[in-house]
Design a protein around this motif. Structure first.
Motif, short mmCIF file in Angstrom:
data_model
loop_
_atom_site.label_atom_id
_atom_site.label_comp_id
_atom_site.label_asym_id
_atom_site.label_seq_id
_atom_site.Cartn_x
_atom_site.Cartn_y
_atom_site.Cartn_z
N ASN A 1 0.72 -1.17 0.07
CA ASN A 1 0.05 0.02 0.11
C ASN A 1 0.76 1.30 0.06
OD1 ASN A 1 -2.44 1.00 -0.08
ND2 ASN A 1 -3.11 -0.08 2.10
N CYS A 2 1.37 1.80 -1.27
CA CYS A 2 2.04 3.00 -1.22
C CYS A 2 1.21 4.29 -0.83
CB CYS A 2 2.74 3.14 -2.84
SG CYS A 2 3.70 1.77 -3.13
N LYS A 3 1.80 5.16 -0.45
CA LYS A 3 1.10 6.16 0.11
C LYS A 3 0.09 6.83 -0.85
CE LYS A 3 1.87 10.73 2.57
NZ LYS A 3 2.90 11.52 2.95
N ASN B 1 -1.08 6.70 -7.15
CA ASN B 1 -0.47 6.70 -8.73
C ASN B 1 0.95 6.57 -8.38
OD1 ASN B 1 -0.44 9.14 -7.54
ND2 ASN B 1 -1.04 10.23 -9.36
N CYS B 2 1.42 5.96 -7.34
CA CYS B 2 2.74 5.80 -7.12
C CYS B 2 3.46 5.10 -8.36
CB CYS B 2 2.99 5.07 -5.60
SG CYS B 2 5.00 5.01 -5.28
N LEU B 3 4.99 5.66 -8.55
CA LEU B 3 5.59 5.36 -9.89
C LEU B 3 6.69 4.47 -9.34
CD1 LEU B 3 5.64 8.15 -12.50
CD2 LEU B 3 4.41 6.22 -12.70
N HIS B 4 6.85 4.61 -8.01
CA HIS B 4 7.54 3.43 -7.32
C HIS B 4 9.34 4.03 -7.73
CE1 HIS B 4 4.38 1.17 -6.77
NE2 HIS B 4 4.05 0.94 -7.96
N ILE B 5 9.37 5.12 -7.58
CA ILE B 5 10.79 5.60 -8.13
C ILE B 5 11.30 6.21 -6.69
CG2 ILE B 5 12.32 7.02 -9.29
CD1 ILE B 5 11.28 4.88 -10.91
N GLY C 1 6.61 7.54 0.39
CA GLY C 1 5.74 6.48 1.08
C GLY C 1 5.63 5.26 0.34
N CYS C 2 6.55 5.22 -0.61
CA CYS C 2 6.56 4.07 -1.71
C CYS C 2 7.05 2.78 -0.68
CB CYS C 2 7.67 4.12 -2.66
SG CYS C 2 7.35 2.69 -3.68
N LYS C 3 6.15 1.69 -1.15
CA LYS C 3 6.42 0.52 -0.27
C LYS C 3 6.86 -0.75 -1.24
CE LYS C 3 4.29 1.74 3.79
NZ LYS C 3 2.87 1.93 3.58
N LEU C 4 7.05 -0.20 -2.25
CA LEU C 4 7.40 -1.50 -3.31
C LEU C 4 8.98 -1.82 -2.97
CD1 LEU C 4 6.73 -2.61 -6.21
CD2 LEU C 4 8.53 -1.34 -7.05
N ASN C 5 9.09 -3.28 -2.80
CA ASN C 5 10.29 -3.99 -2.86
C ASN C 5 10.95 -3.81 -4.04
OD1 ASN C 5 12.52 -5.47 -2.56
ND2 ASN C 5 11.27 -7.21 -1.69
ZN ZN Z 1 5.31 2.89 -4.92
#
Ligand code: ZN
Ligand code: GTP
Ligand code: MG
Length: 305
Positions: A262-264, A267-271, A275-279
């Protein structure tokens, strides 16, 4: 004798202003004879808007000269842009492990372009007779981490080919796409008995394919299942909305869908998003990041090698 009735058919090949259309056998949807067709002159769509894989309505059927006229286009489910093919149900990205050498950046671009169509995508590795069993296993492990159960093929061992054939017969319309010289047509010739399409060895100097297949062409595997062979090419650029990119990487969307990260921001681009939760500890993250960072406005333009 001219028959003025209308019939539905499938475009199997296209050249200049001509289309080869296989008519469906009335009622049963089985493929019947092929007719050489042109589009009705008064029709309000230009020639290039009909593609291999499209279903069309034909009339003015002349069974003697095997000619007919395309009257209209049946609504299509999807259209792959490169190569242009309509109504695909499955994409098989085909790459060789050697001759030409496996290029991971190319494999990545082919997979992303395939995923973009929103159909089931499979990865096939050909020429495994040219590598050791240990290397083959390593590649299978690598692509498993990318989210794909790679199908590995070997000229001399038809076992995996049998399984692939069973698989293909369950699909409606599969497409073989990948670089030149990887063995797409060779594979098709092995799958369809009696088909003897031209293949050619890769150039000994530059170890690249010779662009042997020139046309996109659809072949019938059974009355309900087709395969499309395509000319090989290298992926240079992809034009994809970067907001879509996270959905095209199994390593990312599985974390979102299966693990419920659950990223903050939705529309998180995970860069470097807050609050990005991506491993981010996966091999293709570098490719993903490059694609996002090379984006111009909200489009992603990836320049190839
Ligand atoms: Zn993210
Ligand atoms: N060693 C080995 N060679 C293979 C295998 N499959 C295909 N080849 C060879 O690879 C060469 C290229 O095969 P093609 O089928 O013409 O390749 P293609 O992908 O259709 O190439 P384009 O039509 O140019 O896109 C041929 O000489 C084949 O004999 C394989 O499993 N092992
Ligand atoms: Mg070919």
């Amino acid at each position: 004798m001219k028959v003025y009735k209308q019939y539905k058919g499938l475009v199997t090949k296209k050249f200049n202003e001509f289309y080869l259309v296989a008519l469906y056998k009335h009622e049963t949807s089985e493929l019947n004879k092929k007719f050489l067709c042109k589009i009705k002159k008064s029709v309000n769509f230009r020639n290039q808007f009909v593609y291999v894989g499209d279903e069309v309505i034909v009339y003015q059927i002349d069974s003697q000269s095997k000619r007919a006229t395309i009257e209209s286009l049946v609504k299509r489910n999807n259209l792959l842009e490169r190569p242009s093919v309509a109504n695909i149900s499955n994409i098989y990205v085909i790459c060789s492990v050697e001759e030409p050498k496996l290029n991971l950046s190319q494999v990545n671009k082919f997979l992303i372009s395939a995923e973009h169509l929103g159909v089931e995508v499979s990865l096939v590795l050909t020429k495994c007779d040219l590598i050791t069993e240990q290397k083959r296993r390593l590649l299978i492990d690598k692509f498993k981490k990318w989210g794909y159960q790679a199908i590995t093929l070997n000229f001399n061992n038809p076992e995996n080919l049998k399984n692939l054939l069973i698989d293909l017969k369950e699909k409606k319309c599969s497409i073989f796409m990948g670089p030149s010289g990887v063995g797409k047509t060779t594979l098709l010739n092995m799958i369809i008995p009696g088909l003897d399409n031209t293949t050619a060895p890769v150039s000994s100097k530059i170890k690249r394919g010779k662009n042997t297949t020139r046309n996109v062409e659809l072949f019938s595997l059974s009355s309900k299942s087709y395969i499309v062979d395509t000319p090989g090419f290298n992926m240079r650029s992809l034009e994809i909305d970067i907001r879509e990119l996270p959905n095209l990487y199994p390593e990312i969307y599985k974390q979102v869908v299966n693990d419920g990260i659950n990223c903050k921001f939705r529309n998180c681009l995970h860069i470097n998003d807050q609050g990005c939760k991506l491993n981010k500890n996966f091999e293709r993250y570098t490719f993903y990041k490059e694609m996002i960072e090379s984006s111009k406005s909200h489009y992603c333009l990836i320049q190839g090698d």
